[in-house]
Design a protein around this motif. Structure first.
Motif, PDB file in Angstrom:
ATOM      1  N   LEU A 128      -3.719   2.064   1.326  1.00 27.07           N
ATOM      2  CA  LEU A 128      -2.581   1.527   2.066  1.00 27.07           C
ATOM      3  C   LEU A 128      -1.254   1.623   1.326  1.00 27.07           C
ATOM      4  CD1 LEU A 128      -4.358  -1.628   3.494  1.00 27.07           C
ATOM      5  CD2 LEU A 128      -3.836   0.496   4.694  1.00 27.07           C
ATOM      6  N   PHE A 129      -1.253   1.764   0.014  1.00 24.53           N
ATOM      7  CA  PHE A 129       0.005   1.745  -0.731  1.00 24.53           C
ATOM      8  C   PHE A 129       0.301   3.033  -1.482  1.00 24.53           C
ATOM      9  CE2 PHE A 129      -1.054  -2.715  -0.225  1.00 24.53           C
ATOM     10  CZ  PHE A 129       0.148  -3.212   0.247  1.00 24.53           C
ATOM     11  N   ASP A 130      -0.525   4.046  -1.383  1.00 23.83           N
ATOM     12  CA  ASP A 130      -0.293   5.307  -2.088  1.00 23.83           C
ATOM     13  C   ASP A 130       0.525   6.239  -1.202  1.00 23.83           C
ATOM     14  OD1 ASP A 130      -0.367   7.188  -4.078  1.00 23.83           O
ATOM     15  OD2 ASP A 130      -2.295   8.002  -3.475  1.00 23.83           O
ATOM     16  N   ARG A 131       1.759   5.862  -0.951  1.00 20.62           N
ATOM     17  CA  ARG A 131       2.626   6.650  -0.082  1.00 20.62           C
ATOM     18  C   ARG A 131       3.822   7.251  -0.813  1.00 20.62           C
ATOM     19  NH1 ARG A 131      -1.132   7.064   3.043  1.00 20.62           N
ATOM     20  NH2 ARG A 131      -1.644   5.454   4.537  1.00 20.62           N
ATOM     21  N   GLN A 132       4.019   6.882  -2.058  1.00 23.98           N
ATOM     22  CA  GLN A 132       5.157   7.387  -2.819  1.00 23.98           C
ATOM     23  C   GLN A 132       4.648   8.106  -4.067  1.00 23.98           C
ATOM     24  OE1 GLN A 132       7.202   3.764  -3.583  1.00 23.98           O
ATOM     25  NE2 GLN A 132       8.023   3.587  -1.516  1.00 23.98           N
ATOM     26  N   ASP A 133       5.479   8.958  -4.620  1.00 19.95           N
ATOM     27  CA  ASP A 133       5.070   9.737  -5.781  1.00 19.95           C
ATOM     28  C   ASP A 133       4.959   8.899  -7.057  1.00 19.95           C
ATOM     29  OD1 ASP A 133       4.994  11.977  -4.215  1.00 19.95           O
ATOM     30  OD2 ASP A 133       7.036  12.599  -4.708  1.00 19.95           O
ATOM     31  N   ASP A 134       5.760   7.861  -7.185  1.00 24.75           N
ATOM     32  CA  ASP A 134       5.791   7.106  -8.427  1.00 24.75           C
ATOM     33  C   ASP A 134       4.801   5.941  -8.474  1.00 24.75           C
ATOM     34  OD1 ASP A 134       7.113   5.706  -6.483  1.00 24.75           O
ATOM     35  OD2 ASP A 134       8.750   5.036  -7.777  1.00 24.75           O
ATOM     36  N   ILE A 135       4.020   5.722  -7.471  1.00 21.04           N
ATOM     37  CA  ILE A 135       3.088   4.594  -7.428  1.00 21.04           C
ATOM     38  C   ILE A 135       1.702   4.956  -7.969  1.00 21.04           C
ATOM     39  CG2 ILE A 135       2.120   4.885  -5.135  1.00 21.04           C
ATOM     40  CD1 ILE A 135       3.421   1.589  -6.369  1.00 21.04           C
ATOM     41  N   GLY A 136       1.395   6.232  -8.083  1.00 27.51           N
ATOM     42  CA  GLY A 136       0.069   6.675  -8.508  1.00 27.51           C
ATOM     43  C   GLY A 136      -0.328   6.172  -9.883  1.00 27.51           C
ATOM     44  N   LEU A 137       0.616   6.170 -10.846  1.00 25.34           N
ATOM     45  CA  LEU A 137       0.307   5.702 -12.195  1.00 25.34           C
ATOM     46  C   LEU A 137      -0.019   4.212 -12.196  1.00 25.34           C
ATOM     47  CD1 LEU A 137       0.092   6.295 -15.211  1.00 25.34           C
ATOM     48  CD2 LEU A 137       2.538   5.803 -15.387  1.00 25.34           C
ATOM     49  N   LEU A 138       0.740   3.417 -11.451  1.00 24.33           N
ATOM     50  CA  LEU A 138       0.467   1.981 -11.378  1.00 24.33           C
ATOM     51  C   LEU A 138      -0.893   1.700 -10.739  1.00 24.33           C
ATOM     52  CD1 LEU A 138       3.978   0.711 -10.289  1.00 24.33           C
ATOM     53  CD2 LEU A 138       2.914   0.490 -12.526  1.00 24.33           C
ATOM     54  N   LEU A 139      -1.224   2.425  -9.694  1.00 27.72           N
ATOM     55  CA  LEU A 139      -2.532   2.248  -9.063  1.00 27.72           C
ATOM     56  C   LEU A 139      -3.670   2.663  -9.993  1.00 27.72           C
ATOM     57  CD1 LEU A 139      -1.795   3.422  -5.414  1.00 27.72           C
ATOM     58  CD2 LEU A 139      -2.245   1.092  -6.203  1.00 27.72           C
ATOM     59  N   ALA A 140      -3.447   3.708 -10.781  1.00 32.08           N
ATOM     60  CA  ALA A 140      -4.470   4.133 -11.739  1.00 32.08           C
ATOM     61  C   ALA A 140      -4.684   3.074 -12.818  1.00 32.08           C
ATOM     62  CB  ALA A 140      -4.076   5.463 -12.372  1.00 32.08           C
ATOM     63  N   ILE A 141      -3.619   2.476 -13.305  1.00 34.37           N
ATOM     64  CA  ILE A 141      -3.735   1.428 -14.326  1.00 34.37           C
ATOM     65  C   ILE A 141      -4.466   0.215 -13.760  1.00 34.37           C
ATOM     66  CG2 ILE A 141      -2.408  -0.225 -15.710  1.00 34.37           C
ATOM     67  CD1 ILE A 141      -0.327   2.038 -16.087  1.00 34.37           C
ATOM     68  N   ILE A 142      -4.124  -0.196 -12.553  1.00 34.77           N
ATOM     69  CA  ILE A 142      -4.797  -1.332 -11.915  1.00 34.77           C
ATOM     70  C   ILE A 142      -6.271  -1.011 -11.689  1.00 34.77           C
ATOM     71  CG2 ILE A 142      -4.933  -2.653  -9.765  1.00 34.77           C
ATOM     72  CD1 ILE A 142      -1.882  -2.590  -9.709  1.00 34.77           C
ATOM     73  N   SER A 143      -6.566   0.215 -11.287  1.00 38.98           N
ATOM     74  CA  SER A 143      -7.963   0.601 -11.069  1.00 38.98           C
ATOM     75  C   SER A 143      -8.766   0.561 -12.361  1.00 38.98           C
ATOM     76  CB  SER A 143      -8.033   1.993 -10.450  1.00 38.98           C
ATOM     77  OG  SER A 143      -7.421   1.995  -9.186  1.00 38.98           O
ATOM     78  N   VAL A 144      -8.171   0.995 -13.457  1.00 36.45           N
ATOM     79  CA  VAL A 144      -8.863   0.948 -14.758  1.00 36.45           C
ATOM     80  C   VAL A 144      -9.101  -0.502 -15.174  1.00 36.45           C
ATOM     81  CG1 VAL A 144      -8.596   1.444 -17.226  1.00 36.45           C
ATOM     82  CG2 VAL A 144      -8.109   3.204 -15.541  1.00 36.45           C
ATOM     83  N   LEU A 145      -8.109  -1.371 -14.976  1.00 41.41           N
ATOM     84  CA  LEU A 145      -8.284  -2.781 -15.320  1.00 41.41           C
ATOM     85  C   LEU A 145      -9.390  -3.425 -14.487  1.00 41.41           C
ATOM     86  CD1 LEU A 145      -4.592  -3.961 -15.775  1.00 41.41           C
ATOM     87  CD2 LEU A 145      -6.315  -3.675 -17.544  1.00 41.41           C
ATOM     88  N   LEU A 146      -9.444  -3.106 -13.200  1.00 41.54           N
ATOM     89  CA  LEU A 146     -10.503  -3.643 -12.346  1.00 41.54           C
ATOM     90  C   LEU A 146     -11.864  -3.086 -12.742  1.00 41.54           C
ATOM     91  CD1 LEU A 146      -8.742  -3.620  -8.871  1.00 41.54           C
ATOM     92  CD2 LEU A 146      -9.276  -5.601 -10.277  1.00 41.54           C
ATOM     93  N   LEU A 147     -11.904  -1.816 -13.119  1.00 46.43           N
ATOM     94  CA  LEU A 147     -13.154  -1.211 -13.568  1.00 46.43           C
ATOM     95  C   LEU A 147     -13.664  -1.894 -14.839  1.00 46.43           C
ATOM     96  CD1 LEU A 147     -15.144   1.146 -13.020  1.00 46.43           C
ATOM     97  CD2 LEU A 147     -13.797   2.467 -14.650  1.00 46.43           C
ATOM     98  N   VAL A 148     -12.768  -2.172 -15.771  1.00 40.98           N
ATOM     99  CA  VAL A 148     -13.157  -2.871 -16.993  1.00 40.98           C
ATOM    100  C   VAL A 148     -13.614  -4.296 -16.655  1.00 40.98           C
ATOM    101  CG1 VAL A 148     -12.251  -3.843 -19.147  1.00 40.98           C
ATOM    102  CG2 VAL A 148     -11.748  -1.485 -18.535  1.00 40.98           C
ATOM    103  N   ALA A 149     -12.925  -4.954 -15.725  1.00 37.94           N
ATOM    104  CA  ALA A 149     -13.300  -6.319 -15.341  1.00 37.94           C
ATOM    105  C   ALA A 149     -14.679  -6.376 -14.703  1.00 37.94           C
ATOM    106  CB  ALA A 149     -12.257  -6.891 -14.384  1.00 37.94           C
ATOM    107  N   VAL A 150     -15.127  -5.296 -14.093  1.00 38.94           N
ATOM    108  CA  VAL A 150     -16.455  -5.255 -13.496  1.00 38.94           C
ATOM    109  C   VAL A 150     -17.504  -4.762 -14.496  1.00 38.94           C
ATOM    110  CG1 VAL A 150     -17.846  -4.078 -11.747  1.00 38.94           C
ATOM    111  CG2 VAL A 150     -15.633  -5.020 -11.133  1.00 38.94           C
ATOM    112  N   LEU A 151     -17.180  -3.726 -15.257  1.00 44.39           N
ATOM    113  CA  LEU A 151     -18.165  -3.130 -16.163  1.00 44.39           C
ATOM    114  C   LEU A 151     -18.446  -3.978 -17.397  1.00 44.39           C
ATOM    115  CD1 LEU A 151     -17.314   0.676 -16.096  1.00 44.39           C
ATOM    116  CD2 LEU A 151     -19.188  -0.525 -15.004  1.00 44.39           C
ATOM    117  N   LEU A 152     -17.471  -4.717 -17.890  1.00 42.92           N
ATOM    118  CA  LEU A 152     -17.691  -5.515 -19.090  1.00 42.92           C
ATOM    119  C   LEU A 152     -18.735  -6.617 -18.880  1.00 42.92           C
ATOM    120  CD1 LEU A 152     -16.837  -5.898 -22.035  1.00 42.92           C
ATOM    121  CD2 LEU A 152     -15.074  -7.443 -21.215  1.00 42.92           C
ATOM    122  N   PRO A 153     -18.625  -7.456 -17.848  1.00 46.53           N
ATOM    123  CA  PRO A 153     -19.691  -8.456 -17.643  1.00 46.53           C
ATOM    124  C   PRO A 153     -21.041  -7.827 -17.317  1.00 46.53           C
ATOM    125  CG  PRO A 153     -17.753  -9.079 -16.412  1.00 46.53           C
ATOM    126  CD  PRO A 153     -17.511  -7.703 -16.939  1.00 46.53           C
TER     127      PRO A 153
END
Length: 136
Positions: A38-63
């Motif tokens: 829903l929010f990947d509509r601009q060129d400059d948002i991809g890096l922020l979404l990638a960082i958030i995705s990595v943080l969420l992945l770590v939050a799930v994989l660590l426990p």
């Protein structure tokens, strides 16, 4: 004599049921998918979404990885517990500090913030898309 009803002989659990963890992982995945779709509509948002995705992945994989290590290195003198059904866990009590709460209440307390964030982001993204389409 009190008028409170006390249910005796209900099991008391000290761990969250695995299906609750599965639902939590599903809600985190819903959040990440909604953010990317829903929010990947601009060129400059991809890096922020990638960082958030990595943080969420770590939050799930660590426990998850810590639980695997804990299961692998369990003490040999501890008895192996049978898998408890979700129904039995839900109607039992859950130990919290020096008290206990109902299993259903524990599941709601754990999943409600994740559901609010996932569904709220989805609703905001849908409104964002509708307004973006309606704009000239």
């Amino acid at each position: 004599m009190t008028k409170e009803i006390v249910l005796h002989n209900r099991p008391v659990f000290e761990q969250i049921h695995p299906s609750i963890y599965g639902a939590a992982v599903g809600l985190v995945a819903w959040f990440a998918a909604a953010a990317w779709i829903l929010f990947d509509r601009q060129d400059d948002i991809g890096l922020l979404l990638a960082i958030i995705s990595v943080l969420l992945l770590v939050a799930v994989l660590l426990p998850w990885s810590l639980s695997l290590i804990w299961k692998r290195h369990a003490k040999p003198h501890q008895p192996h517990r049978d898998e408890t059904s979700f129904h039995d866990w839900r109607i039992g009590d859950f130990a919290v500090w020096d008290s206990k709460i109902h299993g259903t209440q524990a599941a709601i307390d754990m999943l409600l913030p994740l559901a609010a964030v996932a569904f709220g982001l989805t609703a905001i993204g849908i409104v964002f898309l509708i307004i973006a389409r309606a704009a000239p």
